[in-house]
Write an enzyme that holds these catalytic residues in place. Structure first.
Site, mmCIF file in Angstrom:
data_model
loop_
_atom_site.group_PDB
_atom_site.id
_atom_site.type_symbol
_atom_site.label_atom_id
_atom_site.label_comp_id
_atom_site.label_asym_id
_atom_site.label_seq_id
_atom_site.Cartn_x
_atom_site.Cartn_y
_atom_site.Cartn_z
ATOM 1 N N SER A 95 -51.635 -54.135 -12.723
ATOM 2 C CA SER A 95 -51.457 -52.860 -13.410
ATOM 3 C C SER A 95 -52.712 -52.474 -14.182
ATOM 4 O O SER A 95 -53.359 -53.300 -14.801
ATOM 5 C CB SER A 95 -50.300 -52.953 -14.393
ATOM 6 O OG SER A 95 -50.314 -51.819 -15.226
ATOM 7 N N GLU A 119 -45.454 -39.430 -0.180
ATOM 8 C CA GLU A 119 -46.877 -39.683 0.068
ATOM 9 C C GLU A 119 -47.318 -39.149 1.430
ATOM 10 O O GLU A 119 -48.504 -38.916 1.661
ATOM 11 C CB GLU A 119 -47.154 -41.197 -0.052
ATOM 12 C CG GLU A 119 -48.624 -41.527 -0.152
ATOM 13 C CD GLU A 119 -48.913 -43.001 -0.438
ATOM 14 O OE1 GLU A 119 -48.019 -43.708 -0.952
ATOM 15 O OE2 GLU A 119 -50.034 -43.438 -0.150
ATOM 16 N N LEU A 126 -38.747 -43.511 -1.761
ATOM 17 C CA LEU A 126 -38.276 -42.599 -2.804
ATOM 18 C C LEU A 126 -38.092 -41.189 -2.280
ATOM 19 O O LEU A 126 -37.105 -40.521 -2.581
ATOM 20 C CB LEU A 126 -39.251 -42.601 -3.979
ATOM 21 C CG LEU A 126 -39.236 -43.881 -4.806
ATOM 22 C CD1 LEU A 126 -40.235 -43.783 -5.947
ATOM 23 C CD2 LEU A 126 -37.847 -44.148 -5.361
ATOM 24 N N ARG A 168 -59.673 -44.038 -12.645
ATOM 25 C CA ARG A 168 -59.707 -45.036 -11.580
ATOM 26 C C ARG A 168 -60.957 -44.962 -10.693
ATOM 27 O O ARG A 168 -61.571 -45.975 -10.400
ATOM 28 C CB ARG A 168 -58.484 -44.851 -10.670
ATOM 29 C CG ARG A 168 -57.203 -45.243 -11.338
ATOM 30 C CD ARG A 168 -56.025 -44.991 -10.434
ATOM 31 N NE ARG A 168 -54.818 -45.444 -11.141
ATOM 32 C CZ ARG A 168 -53.589 -45.355 -10.652
ATOM 33 N NH1 ARG A 168 -53.383 -44.835 -9.461
ATOM 34 N NH2 ARG A 168 -52.564 -45.790 -11.339
ATOM 35 N N ARG A 220 -55.001 -38.758 -7.590
ATOM 36 C CA ARG A 220 -53.664 -38.780 -8.179
ATOM 37 C C ARG A 220 -53.677 -39.506 -9.519
ATOM 38 O O ARG A 220 -54.310 -40.543 -9.653
ATOM 39 C CB ARG A 220 -52.704 -39.500 -7.236
ATOM 40 C CG ARG A 220 -51.325 -39.708 -7.826
ATOM 41 C CD ARG A 220 -50.383 -40.344 -6.847
ATOM 42 N NE ARG A 220 -50.631 -41.741 -6.589
ATOM 43 C CZ ARG A 220 -50.307 -42.740 -7.410
ATOM 44 N NH1 ARG A 220 -49.751 -42.498 -8.570
ATOM 45 N NH2 ARG A 220 -50.547 -43.990 -7.068
ATOM 46 N N HIS A 224 -55.477 -47.893 -2.338
ATOM 47 C CA HIS A 224 -54.200 -47.916 -3.025
ATOM 48 C C HIS A 224 -53.272 -46.782 -2.620
ATOM 49 O O HIS A 224 -52.067 -46.947 -2.490
ATOM 50 C CB HIS A 224 -54.490 -47.849 -4.519
ATOM 51 C CG HIS A 224 -53.285 -47.856 -5.381
ATOM 52 N ND1 HIS A 224 -52.358 -48.862 -5.321
ATOM 53 C CD2 HIS A 224 -52.842 -46.991 -6.314
ATOM 54 C CE1 HIS A 224 -51.393 -48.607 -6.193
ATOM 55 N NE2 HIS A 224 -51.654 -47.474 -6.793
ATOM 56 N N HIS A 255 -58.086 -48.276 -6.202
ATOM 57 C CA HIS A 255 -57.634 -48.730 -7.514
ATOM 58 C C HIS A 255 -58.565 -49.810 -8.038
ATOM 59 O O HIS A 255 -58.863 -50.757 -7.328
ATOM 60 C CB HIS A 255 -56.207 -49.277 -7.385
ATOM 61 C CG HIS A 255 -55.488 -49.350 -8.674
ATOM 62 N ND1 HIS A 255 -55.821 -50.261 -9.634
ATOM 63 C CD2 HIS A 255 -54.462 -48.624 -9.163
ATOM 64 C CE1 HIS A 255 -55.011 -50.092 -10.669
ATOM 65 N NE2 HIS A 255 -54.180 -49.109 -10.407
ATOM 66 N N LEU A 275 -44.426 -41.609 -7.921
ATOM 67 C CA LEU A 275 -42.978 -41.789 -7.984
ATOM 68 C C LEU A 275 -42.331 -40.465 -8.358
ATOM 69 O O LEU A 275 -41.321 -40.050 -7.788
ATOM 70 C CB LEU A 275 -42.627 -42.870 -9.013
ATOM 71 C CG LEU A 275 -43.258 -44.252 -8.777
ATOM 72 C CD1 LEU A 275 -42.812 -45.225 -9.861
ATOM 73 C CD2 LEU A 275 -42.890 -44.796 -7.407
ATOM 74 N N GLY A 303 -37.581 -42.353 7.019
ATOM 75 C CA GLY A 303 -38.048 -42.995 5.793
ATOM 76 C C GLY A 303 -36.962 -43.009 4.738
ATOM 77 O O GLY A 303 -36.265 -42.018 4.526
HETATM 78 C C1 LIG Z 1 -48.869 -51.713 -5.535
HETATM 79 C C2 LIG Z 1 -48.538 -50.268 -5.804
HETATM 80 C C3 LIG Z 1 -48.160 -49.856 -7.069
HETATM 81 C C4 LIG Z 1 -47.847 -48.523 -7.318
HETATM 82 N N1 LIG Z 1 -47.482 -48.167 -8.572
HETATM 83 C C5 LIG Z 1 -47.154 -46.872 -8.819
HETATM 84 C C6 LIG Z 1 -46.716 -46.483 -10.121
HETATM 85 O O1 LIG Z 1 -46.648 -47.288 -11.033
HETATM 86 N N2 LIG Z 1 -46.376 -45.193 -10.310
HETATM 87 C C7 LIG Z 1 -46.438 -44.272 -9.298
HETATM 88 O O2 LIG Z 1 -46.089 -43.118 -9.544
HETATM 89 N N3 LIG Z 1 -46.838 -44.624 -8.065
HETATM 90 C C8 LIG Z 1 -47.191 -45.890 -7.790
HETATM 91 N N4 LIG Z 1 -47.599 -46.235 -6.524
HETATM 92 C C9 LIG Z 1 -47.543 -45.266 -5.436
HETATM 93 C C10 LIG Z 1 -46.110 -45.068 -4.949
HETATM 94 O O3 LIG Z 1 -45.408 -46.276 -4.998
HETATM 95 C C11 LIG Z 1 -46.003 -44.535 -3.527
HETATM 96 O O4 LIG Z 1 -46.905 -43.520 -3.330
HETATM 97 C C12 LIG Z 1 -44.624 -43.974 -3.245
HETATM 98 O O5 LIG Z 1 -43.637 -44.886 -3.614
HETATM 99 C C13 LIG Z 1 -44.441 -43.568 -1.806
HETATM 100 O O6 LIG Z 1 -43.086 -43.225 -1.571
HETATM 101 P P1 LIG Z 1 -42.635 -42.571 -0.198
HETATM 102 O O7 LIG Z 1 -41.172 -42.361 -0.294
HETATM 103 O O8 LIG Z 1 -43.455 -41.391 0.085
HETATM 104 O O9 LIG Z 1 -42.988 -43.626 0.934
HETATM 105 P P2 LIG Z 1 -42.646 -45.171 1.161
HETATM 106 O O10 LIG Z 1 -42.015 -45.801 0.003
HETATM 107 O O11 LIG Z 1 -43.883 -45.752 1.719
HETATM 108 O O12 LIG Z 1 -41.540 -45.145 2.271
HETATM 109 C C14 LIG Z 1 -41.812 -44.911 3.611
HETATM 110 C C15 LIG Z 1 -40.539 -45.057 4.391
HETATM 111 O O13 LIG Z 1 -40.745 -44.612 5.718
HETATM 112 C C16 LIG Z 1 -40.263 -45.576 6.631
HETATM 113 N N5 LIG Z 1 -41.045 -45.410 7.852
HETATM 114 C C17 LIG Z 1 -42.391 -45.338 7.994
HETATM 115 N N6 LIG Z 1 -42.724 -45.122 9.264
HETATM 116 C C18 LIG Z 1 -41.570 -45.035 9.956
HETATM 117 C C19 LIG Z 1 -41.255 -44.805 11.316
HETATM 118 N N7 LIG Z 1 -42.185 -44.603 12.241
HETATM 119 N N8 LIG Z 1 -39.944 -44.796 11.677
HETATM 120 C C20 LIG Z 1 -38.965 -45.000 10.756
HETATM 121 N N9 LIG Z 1 -39.213 -45.196 9.463
HETATM 122 C C21 LIG Z 1 -40.502 -45.217 9.063
HETATM 123 C C22 LIG Z 1 -40.396 -46.875 5.919
HETATM 124 O O14 LIG Z 1 -39.521 -47.824 6.464
HETATM 125 C C23 LIG Z 1 -40.007 -46.470 4.512
HETATM 126 O O15 LIG Z 1 -38.609 -46.440 4.400
HETATM 127 C C24 LIG Z 1 -47.932 -47.578 -6.271
HETATM 128 C C25 LIG Z 1 -48.332 -47.988 -5.016
HETATM 129 C C26 LIG Z 1 -48.664 -49.311 -4.770
HETATM 130 C C27 LIG Z 1 -49.189 -49.690 -3.436
#
Ligand SMILES: Cc1cc2nc3c(=O)[nH]c(=O)nc-3n(C[C@H](O)[C@H](O)[C@H](O)COP(=O)(O)OP(=O)(O)OC[C@H]3O[C@@H](n4cnc5c(N)ncnc54)[C@H](O)[C@@H]3O)c2cc1C
Ligand code: FES
Lengths: 254, 639
Positions: free
Chosen positions: B287, B428, B46, B333, B438, B404, B269, B444, B43
Site C-alpha cells: 500500500s 477498468e 466490482l 505515483r 487514476r 498496476h 505503482h 473501486l 465479468g
Molecule cells: C493490488 C491492487 C490493489 C488495488 N487497490 C485499489 C484500491 O485500494 N482502491 C481502488 O480504488 N482500486 C484499487 N485497485 C484497482 C481496482 O482493484 C481495479 O481496477 C478494479 O477492481 C477492477 O474491477 P473490474 O470490475 O473492472 O474488473 P475485475 O475485478 O478485474 O473483474 C474482471 C472480471 O471479468 C472476468 N473476465 C475477464 N475476462 C473474461 C472472459 N473472457 N470471459 C468471462 N469472464 C471474464 C473475470 O473473471 C472477472 O470476474 C487495485 C488494483 C490492484 C492490482
C-alpha cells in the site's frame, strides 16, 4: 546442492485427467528451485519443464497470488495450505524447504467438492450455501445514509474478523468430517453481529445450515483442524455463535 | 480510412444538472416489459457484479459469466487501500465538486468532465449501499465510519475495511448477486470464458463462450451485452494484476469494431516488492500509505557495498525529499515511480538485481515508536517479511515500481455504451473516468458507480429505442463460433518448441523497456517493430499441451497471450502518436524545465479512439475532443 542456494526436490503430485477418470500419485524430480520462489512458482517451474517435454502440466487453481482471493488450495504434506500458519499456499515460500526434501501435493478432498482435474476442485457448494441466505435483502437505491446507523467498534471489528474469510475451503479439507461449519459460521456471524443483518437473522441461519447439510458436508465434532488450517485466522468461536443462533432460530420456528 | 470525430453524447445544461436531467429525459422501460429483455454480463468483479445484481433487481433477465470458479473471486478482491466518496464526514472541506476537481486534475485533463462529475455525485450512494449490504467498513469508537487520506489527497475521503477493501466490497456485490440467484432472477456461469462477441448489423447480440472444465463451446444471445472484464496490465507479464486478468474480452470486441481508447495510459505503482528472479510470476503491491512514514533513498555512491544500516547519513540520497522539497516522499505515483527508475538507470539501485530503492522506517520508528508503526502497517510489514525474508522494522524495505492499472480501455459515451450499439463497458475495461492517471481509491468507486448507479439508467435507453429479437441460429453466431474454435484448434496444433510463458515474458520485456514508465520515439518505434516479430514466432513455434475437451490452462493462457501480442502493439502506437506527456504517459521529449510531464493542450486535449483494421495493419486513430467548461487547465507542480 546444484547451485548456490538452489534446491533439488522430489515431488509426489496427484494427477487426474478429469472428473470421470481415476487419479494417482506421480513422482517428479525438480532441480534448481530458488528459495525465494513461492510455492506456486515452484510448480510453475515444474510445469514449464513438463510442457517443454510435451507433457500435460499440473493443473492447480490460483489467481491473486497475494493470499486474498481464496483461489489457491493444495494439501501440502498432508496440511491444507502447507506448514506455515495463517498463510495461503500462494504466500508460502520455498525457503521453508531444504535441498533434497520430498513434498507431497494433493487436492482438497471432500465429497461435496470433487476433483475436476489434478489439484483443481469444484467449490460451487460454497456458492450454493451463500445462495441459501448469505446476504442482506436490500435492493440498490433504497439505502439510508451510511452514518445513520452507528455501529459500535467492538461488534464492527468482530464482524470484520468473520468477514475476512476468503472462501478457500481449507477448513473443509482439513476437517476429518469434511464439515463446512467454519465457513458457514463466519458468514452467519458477520451478519449476526451487524444491525443490517438483524431482520433476517433467523431465516438466514436456518437456510444456510439446512443447505450445508443437504450438500453432504459432515458434522462438526470440535476437532478444531479448521481453525488451525485457516489462512485468515477465522476463530472457532464463530461456530459457537452460529450454534446459538441456530438454536434460538429453531425454537422460534417451532 | 478517414478519421472520425466521436460524440461522447454528453447531455446539455449546467454540469451539476446533467445527470439528473439525463435520467429524467431517458425513456423508461415499463416494469412488466423489463423481464422481456435479456442482458449478458461478462465479468463478476466490482463493475460486473454490481451491474448483475442491480439490473436483475430491476427485473431484467440477467446472465453473468466469469472465468473464475465463483463470482466471489475476481481481480477486484485484491484492492487493499480503500474507496473514495465525497461524504465529507470528517468535515474537512470535501465536496462533490472537490472530488470531481481532484479527479479531473489527477487525470491530467484527459477525461470527460461530465462523466467525472457524475462519478463524484454518485460516490456517496455507493457507501450507503455497501453499508446496507453489511460491508464491515472501519469505524470510530462512536460507531461512525472512519476515513483516511489516501494517495496524497488533502482531505480524508477514503473508506476502508482493514487492508481488504476490495474483498469486502466484492463480497458485498457477490452477496447481492447471491440474493438474486436465490430469487431465481440471475444466472451465473462460472468457469466460462467469453471468446467472442456476436455483432449483427452493428448491434451487440450475444457472446460465444467456452466452458473451461469441459471445453464445450456455447452460444448465448442477449438484448444487450455488458463487458466488465477488467484491465489489460498483464500485457507486461509482470504486474500487480491477478494472474487471470486479461485483455481478451475487450480485445475481441475491439476486433469486432469497438474502438479502443487511450491504450497507452497505464499506471505504474511506485511501492511494489521488487523482482526476485527469472521465475517471478507476479508482483505484489505494498500500500502506498507506507510513503506517509517511510523515507525513500538510494546510496550516493554507485559502487556502495555496505549494508543499508551501515551507510551513514551523508552517504544517502533521499532523492524525493531533495528534488521535491514540498511534497517529498508523497509526490504522486507517476513521479515517485519515474524517479525510482531514474536512480536505478544511473546505477544507484540496491539489492541483488540493482532494481530497487530503499523505503526506510528507521526515523519514523525513532520518532513514533515501533508500536505506533506496527499499529499502522503491521500487516504490510508482515507480508513484506513473508515474501522477502527481511524484517522491515530493522532493515529498510526494498521497493520498485510495477504496472498496476490501465486507464485506457474500450471507448464509451456518457451512457457507457461503446460505438457498437448494445455493447456497454464498465469498470477498468472502459476508458472513461480517470483520464491519463487514476487517483488512489478511485477504481473501486468507478466500478461500483458504473454497476450500481449508472448502467441501470442508461441501459434502458437502448431498450426503449427498440431492439429486434435475434436467436443463436443467426449466421453471425455460426461465424463467431467457427472462428473462435478454429483459433483454439490452431493453437493446439502448432506444437512448436517454446512455452506460452516464454512468449509472454518476451513481450513483457519489450513493453516494460519501451512502453513503460518513460517513453520516447525511438523506443516506441522499436516496440512496434519487435512485437509483430514475437507474434509471428508465437504463431509458428508455441507449444500448447493438453486437449480441447478438458480443463486446459495452457490453452487458456495461450489464447490470452495471443491477444496481448496484438494489444501491446496498439499501446506502442498510441504512445507514439501522443508526443505530449500527460499523467502516467511520460514522453522523454516533452518535459518542463523541472523534468515534469509537459502536456500539449493545444493539440492533444482529446481522446484517441482506435479502430481496428486487421492484425498487423495500421489502425485508424479516431478522436473525441475534450471540452473543459468548468475547470481551468493547469500545469502540475510538486516542487
Ligand atoms: C493490488 C491492487 C490493489 C488495488 N487497490 C485499489 C484500491 O485500494 N482502491 C481502488 O480504488 N482500486 C484499487 N485497485 C484497482 C481496482 O482493484 C481495479 O481496477 C478494479 O477492481 C477492477 O474491477 P473490474 O470490475 O473492472 O474488473 P475485475 O475485478 O478485474 O473483474 C474482471 C472480471 O471479468 C472476468 N473476465 C475477464 N475476462 C473474461 C472472459 N473472457 N470471459 C468471462 N469472464 C471474464 C473475470 O473473471 C472477472 O470476474 C487495485 C488494483 C490492484 C492490482
Ligand atoms: S492465489 Fe489468491 S489466495 Fe492464493
Amino acid at each position: 546442492m546444484s547451485d548456490i542456494g538452489l534446491m533439488n526436490l522430489k515431488l509426489k503430485i496427484w494427477r487426474q485427467k478429469n472428473m470421470t477418470t481415476k487419479g494417482k500419485m506421480v513422482d517428479y524430480k525438480l532441480d534448481g528451485v530458488s528459495p525465494d520462489s513461492s510455492f506456486l512458482e515452484m510448480i510453475d517451474q515444474l510445469n514449464e519443464e513438463l510442457v517443454t517435454k510435451g507433457e500435460d502440466p499440473v493443473a492447480f487453481d490460483h489467481d491473486c497470488r497475494e493470499g486474498i482471493c481464496g483461489m489457491c488450495s493444495l494439501m501440502i504434506n498432508g496440511m491444507a495450505h502447507g506448514p506455515e500458519s495463517e498463510t495461503t499456499t500462494c504466500q508460502l515460500h520455498m525457503r521453508k524447504y531444504k535441498d533434497g526434501d520430498t513434498i507431497v501435493i494433493e487436492p482438497w478432498r471432500a465429497r461435496p467438492m470433487p476433483v475436476q482435474k489434478d489439484l483443481v476442485v469444484d467449490r460451487t457448494a460454497f456458492d450454493d450455501i451463500m445462495v441459501a441466505g448469505g446476504f442482506v435483502d436490500i435492493n440498490v437505491g433504497s439505502a439510508p445514509d451510511a452514518n445513520g446507523l452507528p455501529i459500535g467498534k467492538g461488534n464492527a471489528e468482530l464482524s470484520m474478523d468473520a468477514a475476512s474469510c476468503i472462501g478457500c475451503a481449507a477448513c473443509v479439507a482439513a476437517c476429518p468430517n469434511a464439515s463446512a461449519m467454519l465457513f458457514v459460521s463466519a458468514k452467519v456471524s458477520q451478519f449476526a453481529l451487524l444491525p443490517q443483518g438483524e431482520v433476517e437473522k433467523d431465516q438466514r441461519v436456518l437456510n444456510m445450515v439446512t443447505k450445508m447439510d443437504e450438500l453432504g458436508f459432515g458434522n462438526c465434532t470440535n476437532a478444531a483442524e479448521c481453525e488451525a488450517s485457516c489462512p485468515k485466522g477465522i476463530d472457532i468461536s464463530n461456530i459457537a455463535r452460529m450454534n446459538r443462533e441456530y438454536l434460538a432460530a429453531s425454537i422460534k420456528a417451532h | 480510412m478517414s478519421v472520425k470525430y466521436l460524440d461522447g453524447k454528453v447531455p446539455e445544461g449546467p454540469l451539476k444538472d446533467k445527470w439528473n436531467k439525463h435520467k429524467f429525459d431517458s425513456k423508461l422501460v415499463n416494469p412488466s416489459n423489463k423481464r422481456k429483455f435479456k442482458v449478458l454480463i461478462v465479468g463478476t468483479g466490482l463493475g460486473g457484479g454490481a451491474a448483475a445484481a442491480t439490473l436483475s433487481e430491476l427485473g431484467y433477465e440477467v446472465e453473468s459469466f466469469t472465468i473464475s470458479d465463483s463470482a466471489r473471486r475476481a481481480h477486484s478482491i485484491a484492492a487493499q487501500g480503500g474507496i473514495n466518496a465525497a461524504k465529507n464526514y470528517p468535515n474537512d472541506g470535501d465536496s462533490i465538486w472537490r472530488l470531481f476537481y481532484d479527479t479531473i486534475k489527477g487525470g491530467d485533463y484527459r477525461s470527460r468532465e461530465a462523466n467525472v462529475y457524475r462519478l463524484a455525485e454518485v460516490s456517496n450512494n455507493i457507501i450507503d449501499q455497501c453499508v446496507a449490504q453489511g460491508v464491515p467498513f472501519a469505524r470510530e469508537y462512536g460507531g461512525v465510519l472512519s476515513n483516511r487520506s489516501f494517495g496524497g489527497a488533502q482531505v480524508s475521503r477514503t473508506f476502508y475495511a482493514r487492508g481488504q477493501t476490495g474483498q469486502q466490497l466484492l463480497l458485498g456485490a457477490y452477496s447481492a448477486m447471491m440474493k438474486q440467484v436465490n430469487k431465481g432472477k440471475l444466472k451465473i456461469h462460472t468457469r466460462m470464458e467469453m471468446l467472442d462477441v456476436v455483432i449483427v448489423d452493428g448491434v451487440a447480440r450475444g457472446i460465444i463462450c467456452r466452458n473451461l472444465i469441459t471445453g464445450k463451446i456455447s452460444r448465448h444471445w442477449g438484448d444487450a451485452v455488458i463487458l466488465a472484464s477488467g484491465g489489460y496490465g498483464n500485457v507486461y507479464y509482470l504486474s500487480t494484476n491477478a494472474m487471470a486478468s486479461n485483455a481478451s474480452a475487450a480485445w475481441r470486441a475491439h476486433k469486432k469494431g469497438a474502438y479502443f481508447a487511450n491504450p497507452c495510459f497505464t499506471q505504474i505503482h511506485p511501492t511494489c516488492i521488487p523482482v526476485h528472479g527469472a521465475n517471478q510470476s507476479k508482483l505484489t503491491l505494498m500500500s502506498e500509505s507506507l510513503r506517509n512514514d517511510g523515507r525513500v533513498w538510494v546510496p550516493k555512491n554507485k559502487d556502495e557495498k555496505r549494508a543499508p544500516n551501515d551507510i551513514p547519513e551523508e552517504d544517502r540520497d533521499y532523492y524525493l525529499e531533495r528534488i521535491y522539497p514540498s511534497f517529498g516522499n508523497l509526490v504522486p505515483r507517476d513521479v515517485a515511480s519515474r524517479n525510482a527508475k531514474n536512480q536505478c538507470d544511473v546505477g544507484k539501485g540496491v539489492g541483488n538485481t540493482k532494481l530497487a530503492v530503499y523505503l526506510d522506517f528507521r526515523d519514523a520508528i525513532k520518532r513514533d515508536g515501533r508500536e505506533a508503526i506496527e499499529a499502522k502497517y503491521g500487516n504490510l510489514f508482515e507480508m513484506y517479511e513473508r515474501i522477502n525474508d527481511e524484517n522491515p522494522y530493522i532493515v529498510p524495505m526494498k521497493i520498485y515500481p510495477a504496472v498496476h492499472y490501465t486507464m485506457g480501455g474500450l471507448w464509451v459515451d456518457y451512457n457507457l455504451e461503446s460505438n457498437l450499439k448494445g455493447l456497454f463497458v464498465l469498470g477498468e475495461a472502459n476508458f472513461s473516468d480517470h483520464g491519463a492517471n487514476r487517483l488512489g481509491a478511485s477504481a473501486l468507486m468507478q466500478g461500483l458507480a458504473d454497476g450500481y448507479f449508472v448502467i441501470p439508467y442508461t441501459i434502458g435507453r437502448h431498450f426503449a429505442e427498440g431492439v429486434s429479437k435475434v436467436d443463436t441460429n443467426h449466421p453471425a453466431f455460426d461465424e463467431a463460433e467457427k472462428t473462435s474454435k478454429e483459433k483454439l484448434d490452431k493453437l493446439l496444433n502448432i506444437q512448436g518448441t517454446k512455452t506460452v510463458d516464454y512468449f509472454h515474458k518476451k513481450l513483457g520485456q519489450v513493453m516494460w523497456d519501451n512502453v513503460g514508465m518513460a517513453r520516447n520515439e525511438q523506443g516506441l518505434r522499436k516496440a512496434i517493430e519487435e512485437i509483430p516479430k514475437i507474434r509471428e514466432e508465437f504463431w509458428k513455434d508455441v507449444k500448447v499441451t493438453g486437449d480441447f475437451d478438458n480443463l486446459n490452462m495452457e490453452l487458456e493462457k495461450a489464447n490470452r497471450v495471443a491477444d496481448f501480442l496484438e494489444i501491446g502493439e496498439l499501446m506502442a502506437r498510441d504512445a507514439l502518436m501522443r508526443p505530449e506527456s500527460c499523467g502516467g504517459h511520460f514522453r522523454d521529449e516533452s518535459q518542463t524545465d523541472e523534468n515534469e510531464a509537459k502536456r500539449d493542450d493545444e493539440n492533444y486535449t482529446h481522446v484517441a479512439a482506435w479502430e481496428f483494421t486487421g492484425v498487423g495493419k495500421e489502425p485508424i486513430r479516431n478522436i473525441e475532443e475534450l471540452k473543459f467548461e468548468n475547470v481551468k487547465l493547469t500545469q502540475r507542480s510538486y516542487k
